[in-house]
Design a protein around this motif. Sequence first.
Motif, PDB file in Angstrom:
ATOM      1  N   ARG A  79       0.840  -1.190   0.000  1.00 28.02           N
ATOM      2  CA  ARG A  79       0.000   0.000   0.000  1.00 28.02           C
ATOM      3  C   ARG A  79       0.875   1.239   0.000  1.00 28.02           C
ATOM      4  O   ARG A  79       1.993   1.231   0.518  1.00 28.02           O
ATOM      5  CB  ARG A  79      -0.884   0.054   1.250  1.00 28.02           C
ATOM      6  N   THR A  80       0.380   2.307  -0.589  1.00 30.64           N
ATOM      7  CA  THR A  80       0.818   3.646  -0.215  1.00 30.64           C
ATOM      8  C   THR A  80      -0.396   4.318   0.399  1.00 30.64           C
ATOM      9  O   THR A  80      -1.533   4.001   0.045  1.00 30.64           O
ATOM     10  CB  THR A  80       1.312   4.474  -1.423  1.00 30.64           C
ATOM     11  N   GLU A  81      -0.178   5.210   1.334  1.00 32.43           N
ATOM     12  CA  GLU A  81      -1.289   6.009   1.856  1.00 32.43           C
ATOM     13  C   GLU A  81      -0.816   7.432   2.045  1.00 32.43           C
ATOM     14  O   GLU A  81       0.223   7.680   2.694  1.00 32.43           O
ATOM     15  CB  GLU A  81      -1.839   5.452   3.158  1.00 32.43           C
ATOM     16  N   ILE A  82      -1.554   8.367   1.477  1.00 36.05           N
ATOM     17  CA  ILE A  82      -1.209   9.781   1.538  1.00 36.05           C
ATOM     18  C   ILE A  82      -2.199  10.512   2.420  1.00 36.05           C
ATOM     19  O   ILE A  82      -3.410  10.240   2.389  1.00 36.05           O
ATOM     20  CB  ILE A  82      -1.163  10.400   0.119  1.00 36.05           C
ATOM     21  N   GLU A  83      -1.706  11.419   3.258  1.00 37.92           N
ATOM     22  CA  GLU A  83      -2.525  12.302   4.087  1.00 37.92           C
ATOM     23  C   GLU A  83      -1.943  13.706   4.015  1.00 37.92           C
ATOM     24  O   GLU A  83      -0.756  13.884   3.719  1.00 37.92           O
ATOM     25  CB  GLU A  83      -2.568  11.822   5.539  1.00 37.92           C
ATOM     26  N   ILE A  84      -2.763  14.699   4.305  1.00 38.95           N
ATOM     27  CA  ILE A  84      -2.346  16.098   4.234  1.00 38.95           C
ATOM     28  C   ILE A  84      -2.345  16.685   5.641  1.00 38.95           C
ATOM     29  O   ILE A  84      -3.317  16.514   6.392  1.00 38.95           O
ATOM     30  CB  ILE A  84      -3.287  16.913   3.332  1.00 38.95           C
ATOM     31  N   ASP A  85      -1.242  17.368   6.026  1.00 38.96           N
ATOM     32  CA  ASP A  85      -1.173  17.951   7.361  1.00 38.96           C
ATOM     33  C   ASP A  85      -1.914  19.296   7.396  1.00 38.96           C
ATOM     34  O   ASP A  85      -2.465  19.748   6.383  1.00 38.96           O
ATOM     35  CB  ASP A  85       0.276  18.074   7.841  1.00 38.96           C
ATOM     36  N   THR A  86      -1.925  19.933   8.544  1.00 41.19           N
ATOM     37  CA  THR A  86      -2.688  21.173   8.707  1.00 41.19           C
ATOM     38  C   THR A  86      -2.086  22.338   7.925  1.00 41.19           C
ATOM     39  O   THR A  86      -2.753  23.356   7.734  1.00 41.19           O
ATOM     40  CB  THR A  86      -2.782  21.553  10.192  1.00 41.19           C
ATOM     41  N   CYS A  87      -0.828  22.213   7.480  1.00 32.80           N
ATOM     42  CA  CYS A  87      -0.191  23.238   6.652  1.00 32.80           C
ATOM     43  C   CYS A  87      -0.462  23.025   5.168  1.00 32.80           C
ATOM     44  O   CYS A  87      -0.040  23.833   4.341  1.00 32.80           O
ATOM     45  CB  CYS A  87       1.321  23.250   6.893  1.00 32.80           C
ATOM     46  N   GLY A  88      -1.136  21.915   4.840  1.00 35.02           N
ATOM     47  CA  GLY A  88      -1.419  21.604   3.443  1.00 35.02           C
ATOM     48  C   GLY A  88      -0.338  20.812   2.759  1.00 35.02           C
ATOM     49  O   GLY A  88      -0.370  20.657   1.527  1.00 35.02           O
ATOM     50  N   TYR A  89       0.629  20.266   3.531  1.00 28.67           N
ATOM     51  CA  TYR A  89       1.732  19.502   2.958  1.00 28.67           C
ATOM     52  C   TYR A  89       1.442  18.007   3.025  1.00 28.67           C
ATOM     53  O   TYR A  89       0.900  17.511   4.027  1.00 28.67           O
ATOM     54  CB  TYR A  89       3.037  19.802   3.691  1.00 28.67           C
ATOM     55  N   PRO A  90       1.823  17.245   1.989  1.00 33.90           N
ATOM     56  CA  PRO A  90       1.536  15.805   1.977  1.00 33.90           C
ATOM     57  C   PRO A  90       2.558  14.979   2.747  1.00 33.90           C
ATOM     58  O   PRO A  90       3.747  15.301   2.788  1.00 33.90           O
ATOM     59  CB  PRO A  90       1.594  15.465   0.482  1.00 33.90           C
ATOM     60  N   GLY A  91       2.062  13.900   3.364  1.00 34.20           N
ATOM     61  CA  GLY A  91       2.904  12.867   3.939  1.00 34.20           C
ATOM     62  C   GLY A  91       2.459  11.532   3.369  1.00 34.20           C
ATOM     63  O   GLY A  91       1.263  11.321   3.127  1.00 34.20           O
ATOM     64  N   ILE A  92       3.407  10.612   3.141  1.00 27.23           N
ATOM     65  CA  ILE A  92       3.094   9.331   2.513  1.00 27.23           C
ATOM     66  C   ILE A  92       3.734   8.202   3.317  1.00 27.23           C
ATOM     67  O   ILE A  92       4.925   8.263   3.636  1.00 27.23           O
ATOM     68  CB  ILE A  92       3.609   9.265   1.060  1.00 27.23           C
ATOM     69  N   ALA A  93       2.960   7.180   3.657  1.00 24.45           N
ATOM     70  CA  ALA A  93       3.463   5.947   4.257  1.00 24.45           C
ATOM     71  C   ALA A  93       3.509   4.879   3.173  1.00 24.45           C
ATOM     72  O   ALA A  93       2.594   4.777   2.356  1.00 24.45           O
ATOM     73  CB  ALA A  93       2.576   5.499   5.409  1.00 24.45           C
ATOM     74  N   TYR A  94       4.556   4.050   3.191  1.00 23.30           N
ATOM     75  CA  TYR A  94       4.710   3.060   2.122  1.00 23.30           C
ATOM     76  C   TYR A  94       5.718   1.998   2.545  1.00 23.30           C
ATOM     77  O   TYR A  94       6.382   2.115   3.590  1.00 23.30           O
ATOM     78  CB  TYR A  94       5.166   3.735   0.824  1.00 23.30           C
ATOM     79  N   VAL A  95       5.836   0.955   1.725  1.00 22.40           N
ATOM     80  CA  VAL A  95       6.784  -0.124   1.962  1.00 22.40           C
ATOM     81  C   VAL A  95       7.842  -0.089   0.872  1.00 22.40           C
ATOM     82  O   VAL A  95       7.529   0.067  -0.315  1.00 22.40           O
ATOM     83  CB  VAL A  95       6.084  -1.497   1.964  1.00 22.40           C
ATOM     84  N   SER A  96       9.101  -0.231   1.281  1.00 19.38           N
ATOM     85  CA  SER A  96      10.216  -0.208   0.345  1.00 19.38           C
ATOM     86  C   SER A  96      11.085  -1.441   0.555  1.00 19.38           C
ATOM     87  O   SER A  96      11.151  -1.978   1.669  1.00 19.38           O
ATOM     88  CB  SER A  96      11.048   1.065   0.566  1.00 19.38           C
ATOM     89  N   TRP A  97      11.739  -1.881  -0.513  1.00 13.08           N
ATOM     90  CA  TRP A  97      12.669  -3.005  -0.413  1.00 13.08           C
ATOM     91  C   TRP A  97      14.050  -2.559  -0.849  1.00 13.08           C
ATOM     92  O   TRP A  97      14.209  -1.859  -1.855  1.00 13.08           O
ATOM     93  CB  TRP A  97      12.199  -4.165  -1.289  1.00 13.08           C
ATOM     94  N   ASN A  98      15.067  -2.942  -0.075  1.00 19.45           N
ATOM     95  CA  ASN A  98      16.448  -2.588  -0.373  1.00 19.45           C
ATOM     96  C   ASN A  98      17.201  -3.838  -0.819  1.00 19.45           C
ATOM     97  O   ASN A  98      17.422  -4.745  -0.016  1.00 19.45           O
ATOM     98  CB  ASN A  98      17.114  -1.987   0.865  1.00 19.45           C
ATOM     99  N   PRO A  99      17.616  -3.916  -2.089  1.00 19.59           N
ATOM    100  CA  PRO A  99      18.308  -5.122  -2.553  1.00 19.59           C
ATOM    101  C   PRO A  99      19.696  -5.297  -1.951  1.00 19.59           C
ATOM    102  O   PRO A  99      20.252  -6.392  -1.986  1.00 19.59           O
ATOM    103  CB  PRO A  99      18.384  -4.923  -4.072  1.00 19.59           C
TER     104      PRO A  99
END
Length: 480
Positions: A140-160
């Motif tokens: 999943r990715t999930e995006i939310e917007i803070d009170t300043c109007g800036y985006p934050g994104i949570a996600y999963v990454s893989w490092n080879p």
Amino acid sequence: MKVFGLLIFSALYFGQINWEIEVVDTVINSPTGYEFQNSLIVDTVGLPHIVYNKRGYSELIYTTKMNNNWSRETIDSGLFYACPSIASDKNGRLHCSYYQVVGQSAYLTYVYRDSTRWVKFTVDSIFGILTNWWFSSYFRTEIEIDTCGYPGIAYVSWNPLDSLFYIKYIHYNGLDWDSSVVEYDTVWAGHLVPSDWSVNLEINSHNRPLIAFHQIYSGPGNDTIKLGIWSDSLQAWVVEPVLCNPYGGASISLVLNNQDYPYIAHGVDVGLYCTWWDGAAWQSEYTGIDIGWLEIRLSLALDSMSRPHIFYHPYGPVKYCYKDTIWNDCGRVDSTLDNLGDINLLLNSAGQPLVLFRFGDWDSVTQSNYNGIKYAKGTFVGIEENDSKYLLHDTGLKIEIYPSVADVVLNIGYATSVSGDIEIAIYDASGRMIKAIKQDRCLPGKYQKVVDTTDLPTGVYFVVLNQDDEKVSKKFLLIK
């Protein structure tokens, strides 16, 4: 406990919500069965905004409803796009996050909608682990917007380089993107399969991000639901286990109530549960519904009274439940059997549920398979339970009933702080008056009434107290 819950909810299995369902998009003879990952938001005037992928993940589409029709724009096309998420800031600007695959490399991508087009940025490298649709259906990715109007994104990454999976958070600070690691997974290192699933992001009123996720088999025979909270003082993530349980399944859903306390919908063994922080400790409750633990999806929302509503599907039709005094199983939203894929639930300003889900079926006339996404609005039928503390002004009108699960005798306690005519009656779930209990003029004070229910069949009922057009009601379940 679980057996009793099943008995209760078999009695509750009836239509408590009327659904208006419409098809947003459809593909005939799609190249893969796992189409239409999707994400939903609703703006301040109740207009839905949807982002989804289609055609073998090779198109990313935005749609909204205009003049009773779904208008569509292509956000991206020609590559592989997975796990879209959409959000809106206080000015109504739309923001999206998703994975984009180019050859053997994958990238976390962010776009926003200006007045004429979608503006695109690559914000992190994920590498090629998402090229398989099976992985992308669980990431999943999930995006939310803070009170300043800036985006934050949570996600999963893989490092080879170290063969580890990372749960990460990236946030735009007005000048650049700040990236941080929430937790990295060593349980299945080198297996190319993550044990950290279903990242869910919320940003609280103090702009602190919270990320919930389900770690599979993190202990001997146990799955663990974890919650990460960003600490400003430590400048790091503090990750704590919320609940350890065997075979919980991958899918969870996180929301915050009006006190910024987290609520999480999830599975335990084969049961559907809701777990929440009450300000002092974690509380967990079985809904009385069994959903299995493979291929499930969940979406949680809280109404204005912080009562949980869950849109979910086991392997089969999508379903809906909610809690007031007790959990109510409202049954199927749609009869389509093939609902595998993302589902979404929101409640509008009137408290009506709005849901989005994938569907699939077979057309016997054209001898072809088809799938797509449906959008539905629900309307609650009959009387809704309320309480005196939610009235617009305090009249001192209160009602209590016990037991909440009755067989013969029902005790009703009620109180008023003003003189006036009082009416007490029992209604069924459709809103039809079944029994008038009392109509009289009362002085301020507390009163008690015992009611014989032997003439009523098994079912869900409401006791409604009415004085000067103010009403309070309580639900009870009658089992004979």
